[in-house]
Design a protein around this motif. Sequence first.
Motif, short mmCIF file in Angstrom:
data_model
loop_
_atom_site.label_atom_id
_atom_site.label_comp_id
_atom_site.label_asym_id
_atom_site.label_seq_id
_atom_site.Cartn_x
_atom_site.Cartn_y
_atom_site.Cartn_z
N ASP A 136 13.25 25.72 -7.49
CA ASP A 136 13.31 26.85 -6.56
C ASP A 136 11.90 27.29 -6.15
O ASP A 136 11.65 27.63 -4.99
N ALA A 137 10.99 27.27 -7.13
CA ALA A 137 9.60 27.62 -6.80
C ALA A 137 9.04 26.61 -5.81
O ALA A 137 8.32 26.97 -4.87
N LEU A 138 9.39 25.35 -5.99
CA LEU A 138 8.93 24.31 -5.07
C LEU A 138 9.51 24.54 -3.67
O LEU A 138 8.81 24.41 -2.66
N ALA A 139 10.79 24.90 -3.62
CA ALA A 139 11.41 25.19 -2.31
C ALA A 139 10.62 26.26 -1.59
O ALA A 139 10.36 26.16 -0.38
N GLY A 140 10.19 27.27 -2.34
CA GLY A 140 9.39 28.34 -1.75
C GLY A 140 8.09 27.81 -1.18
O GLY A 140 7.68 28.19 -0.08
N LYS A 141 7.45 26.91 -1.93
CA LYS A 141 6.17 26.38 -1.45
C LYS A 141 6.34 25.50 -0.23
O LYS A 141 5.53 25.51 0.69
N VAL A 142 7.39 24.69 -0.25
CA VAL A 142 7.61 23.77 0.87
C VAL A 142 8.17 24.53 2.08
O VAL A 142 8.04 24.09 3.22
N GLY A 143 8.82 25.67 1.78
CA GLY A 143 9.39 26.46 2.86
C GLY A 143 10.76 25.97 3.30
O GLY A 143 11.10 26.02 4.48
N VAL A 144 11.54 25.47 2.34
CA VAL A 144 12.91 25.06 2.67
C VAL A 144 13.88 25.79 1.76
O VAL A 144 13.50 26.36 0.73
N ASP A 145 15.14 25.78 2.16
CA ASP A 145 16.20 26.42 1.39
C ASP A 145 16.37 25.71 0.05
O ASP A 145 16.21 24.50 -0.04
N PRO A 146 16.72 26.48 -1.00
CA PRO A 146 16.94 25.86 -2.32
C PRO A 146 17.98 24.73 -2.28
O PRO A 146 17.86 23.76 -3.03
N ALA A 147 18.97 24.83 -1.42
CA ALA A 147 19.96 23.74 -1.33
C ALA A 147 19.31 22.49 -0.74
O ALA A 147 19.55 21.37 -1.20
N GLU A 148 18.45 22.70 0.24
CA GLU A 148 17.82 21.56 0.91
C GLU A 148 16.84 20.83 -0.02
O GLU A 148 16.81 19.60 -0.06
N ILE A 149 16.07 21.58 -0.79
CA ILE A 149 15.11 20.92 -1.69
C ILE A 149 15.86 20.06 -2.70
O ILE A 149 15.42 18.97 -3.07
N ARG A 150 17.03 20.52 -3.10
CA ARG A 150 17.82 19.73 -4.05
C ARG A 150 18.32 18.47 -3.38
O ARG A 150 18.22 17.38 -3.96
N ARG A 151 18.85 18.60 -2.17
CA ARG A 151 19.35 17.41 -1.46
C ARG A 151 18.25 16.36 -1.32
O ARG A 151 18.48 15.18 -1.46
N ARG A 152 17.04 16.81 -1.02
CA ARG A 152 15.95 15.85 -0.81
C ARG A 152 15.60 15.09 -2.09
O ARG A 152 14.99 14.03 -2.02
N ASN A 153 15.96 15.65 -3.23
CA ASN A 153 15.50 15.06 -4.48
C ASN A 153 16.58 14.41 -5.35
O ASN A 153 16.27 13.71 -6.30
N PHE A 154 17.85 14.69 -5.04
CA PHE A 154 18.93 14.17 -5.89
C PHE A 154 18.83 12.66 -6.10
O PHE A 154 18.47 11.91 -5.19
N ILE A 155 19.22 12.23 -7.30
CA ILE A 155 19.45 10.80 -7.52
C ILE A 155 20.65 10.45 -6.64
O ILE A 155 21.71 11.08 -6.76
N PRO A 156 20.50 9.50 -5.71
CA PRO A 156 21.61 9.24 -4.78
C PRO A 156 22.79 8.56 -5.47
O PRO A 156 22.61 7.88 -6.49
#
Lengths: 794, 256
Positions: free
Chosen positions: A387-407
């Motif tokens: 969540d802290a990373l989402a804040g730094k990148v400036g994206v929604d917490p849901a989006e930062i998770r999507r970008r990083n999930f093991i597919p």
Amino acid sequence: MTVADAGVAGVVGTPMTRREDPGLLSGEARFVDDLVVPGALHVGLVRSPHANARIRSVDTSAAMALPGVVAAFSGADLRDEWAQPLPCAWPVTPEMLNPAHLPLAVEHARYAGDAVAAVVAESAYVAEDAAALVAVDYDVLPAVVDLEDAVADRALVHPELSTNTAYTWELTPEPEAVERAFAEAVHTVSERYVQQRLIPEAMEPRGVCVVPQPFGDEYTVYSATQIPHILKVMLGLSLGVAETKLRVVAPAVGGGFGSKLNVYAEELLCAALARRLKRPVRWNEDRTENAQATIQGRGQIQHIELAADGDGKIRAVRVRLLADMGAYLQLVTPGIPLLGAFLYHGAYDVPAYSFVCTGVFTTKTPTDAYRGAGRPEATYAIERAIDALAGKVGVDPAEIRRRNFIPREAFPYSSAPGLVFDSGDYEGSLGKALDLAGYDDLRAEQRARRARGSTRHLGVGLSSYVEMCGLAPSRVLASLNYSAGGWEAATVRILPTGTAQVVTGTSPHGQGHVTSWSMIVADKLGISPDEVEVLHSDTAVAPHGMDTYGSRSVSVGGTAVFLAAERVLTKARTIAAHQLEVAEEDLELSGGTFAVRGSPERSMALATIAFEAFTAHNLPDGLEPTLEASVTWDPPNFTFPFGTHVAVVEVDEETGRVDLVRYVAVDDCGEQVNPLIVEGQVHGGIVQGVAQALWEEAVYDQDGNLLTTTLTDYLVPSAAEVPSIEVGRTVTPSPTNPMGVKGVGETGTIAATPAVMNAVIDALAPFGVRDLDMPATPERVWHAIRGIGQEGRQ
Amino acid sequence: MIPVAFDYQRVSSVDEALGLLATHGDEAKLLAGGHSLLPLMKLRLAVPSVLVDVGRLHDLSYVRDAGDHVAIGALTRHRDLETSELLAAQVPILAHVAGQVGDPQVRHRGTIGGSLAHGDPASDLPAVVLALGGTLVARGPGGERTIEARSFFEGFLQTALGPDELLTEIRVPKATIVGAAAVRNGTTGVALVNMGSTPLRASATEAALAAGASIGDAAAVAAEGTEPSGDLNASPDFRRHLATVLVRRALEEAAS
Ligand SMILES: Cc1cc2nc3c(=O)[nH]c(=O)nc-3n(C[C@H](O)[C@H](O)[C@H](O)COP(=O)(O)OP(=O)(O)OC[C@H]3O[C@@H](n4cnc5c(N)ncnc54)[C@H](O)[C@@H]3O)c2cc1C
């Protein structure tokens, strides 16, 4: 699903009500304290009121003078009773320091609550009065309370060790890769989180009753334990009694949450005193002793760093932990942080990983396993940090998770720390959770409230977790230096009258194994679960077992039951084919009866086959009589349940009060044997996880006194504090076992704490609050709001 | 968590209870619902040698209209206050607060007399009776006497009751406004829970209101003159802050 493939009408997968509940609800179930044992003596313990003190003298004379007192002992009096100190079964490194830990301290008390003397009396009342009359003279020494202070060795818990550091354990497969990732990172996150200590308040506190048998120097030990089998071995070793002389029974056990996965001083004491006094000896813990002398959970300071690229894709995770061992190493104390060591990258595909943990002694109650054990801590750190990373990148917490999930396509997934994740669909569960929660609407409502200057701030928190459970492949445990295996044993037999009997090595204490195991067998054999008897938790009845903890029971023990039932069925088929004079392939099983394909009138019911197997009058040559099979299952891998939880909180700006207003949980534990039991586990787990975020904390003062010794001060939530939990599920079978099941005993606790804290911090975003210690009490929230200032409000 | 041994006597009349109190002096303790006394005994913070159980004095369980006030028997359970139609109509704040105490189990055991006689500043009902300007009726060896609520609470777990006295009745004036503050005849009574060693009237707020101050201004001085203690739940500063917020909300609710 595999169970249905067996071709038997499926009770597995149905929400059958628990067979255990009538006994529990009517009071018929018998807990240790309910056992009527004529002539039993009661132990009362004298506990150190000091966190760190040398024992100068113990005077039991006044206690001995009290009518009804039979004996009184200091630690020195009993020193020779112990063949070995209390066991620690997990020496995580060869160098680990493990100071001797005796059931009664002899020279030194090392936490407030450490037992220093025992009185034995005709009743628990007299024992309590007598304990108060024992005079102990102490030299009080400085307490070692704060973890960061402890690691600096300013004052020592065990002076003979010359350090407070028990061990340092490291997992850094490719150090250069981690360095490189941080050097090249566009965004980095560096966070420090405190995992406060928690007190596992099982509804039934601990209790033990040791009954010497009339002859043979044998002892029956009744204990409120999760681990009758392990306890039996350890009691034998510590007391110097042959294992054959001990029988351990866990009667009805009212919850444990890991706290009863231990070998405790009081168990050894009652056994030693029963041996010495040649009478039954019993002890029951009260709530205050439960707070002081039962192990506590968590107790870590976590440093977590993430290195990410410009899109917020995490390239490396680096973790440093300080883990509070407390005063001594209990059964698996040092290993608890290691159960999380592999999971600090969470549900995310992270190529580089580094983890190091330092286990530290303090003059506080020992820590050990508490629901989730290491995994809630790991999940908290990564879910807060992302969540802290989402804040730094400036994206929604849901989006930062999507970008990083093991597919989804990446399973089986080999993780950087070295595990193979069995199966998963992390994005699918996130999507489902967001839909259930109405995520976009919640965000809109949040914006609207902020725009109109509402003082009731809405916060939405996500937690996308994955955990490893189903302890465990024995070889993996070996590689972690754990002193035992991770298999489980089961026997299934059909009695001559046609009733099935299951003997399991698991030891349920609230989980409903009787229901679930009978469903597994019934499903397999095509009979009713009511016709299946499940025997457990008595080493005389179920000699083999590794007991219940770490969400292992269904995926390891349940699988053993499943396989044993399958073998019984194979044998039954052989007998039926023999007697019906057809080939085995020509038989169909339905409703507990084998019938010849095409001529259903030629059939044999399982009950008939069982009777034939029993009389053995007409069995195929070489086939052994009786319809019975025993299986010991050692799982090839852990299982990896996962899911996404969404917490919605309202924070009152003026009072700091946090209200949890909605809670959505989408969990995937693979196939579900009984969805009702799964949901119960999920609910209970969530409430326990929420409690860490909002209410519970074992508070010590600077002298090492535990201040939260009653339920007035230690805030265990009741149904009134939690909203109705909205549960969804996805089903991704595990390839690790034939039923496709994963564990579900701990997922709620693992997921909930970060979901709630992320929600609280999200609610406080307008005040610039980025971190808050747990629990988020009204006063802490109020200070956070004021500390960073009203003027910071957007 | 096992009490020290004690004798137990169940009485069937007030006189019998008073007789036992006279015999045993401060060795004896009255037992009503037991929901405050027994926890103290289990922690051995209270060590009476005789318990005089008045819990079955059903004659002392009532809520009656007595003209200008409502009379409540000391042994009336919280649950009976919560569900009393008379209170709902005449002193709704008392019914409302009784319904906030603990959980249903506690409300079915605990009594208003026990709550007041216990003298815990953190309890809810004492503050309400204080805000209402209630009167307490006690019986002792010398007969009956009445004690104004404002002079009843003397210190932490200390009241004006003697060890030989039994609380029999609580009288509360009719006050038709609901809210955590009570308004009667144009005067407003505001009492505070847990802001000192006894339940307290927020006298600065009351004076400000009497002088015509706005709710906001009156509430801002709610903590004036109080010395709340700090504990695991809150620091003194936070308690003072909460007093101003909660008094303001109570006044707003009472006014609306
Ligand atoms: C889990 C729990 C939650 C609670 N939550 C709340 C809450 O939210 N708010 C709140 O206000 N309270 C709360 N309480 C306290 C509860 O309301 C008590 O029941 C009440 O305060 C005491 O009433 P009792 O009848 O139980 O008194 P007892 O415990 O029987 O007695 C308390 C004291 O009063 C004395 N006494 C009792 N009756 C008389 C009498 N007629 N005359 C003289 N002396 C008498 C006794 O000797 C004793 O010293 C809670 C209690 C529990 C156990």
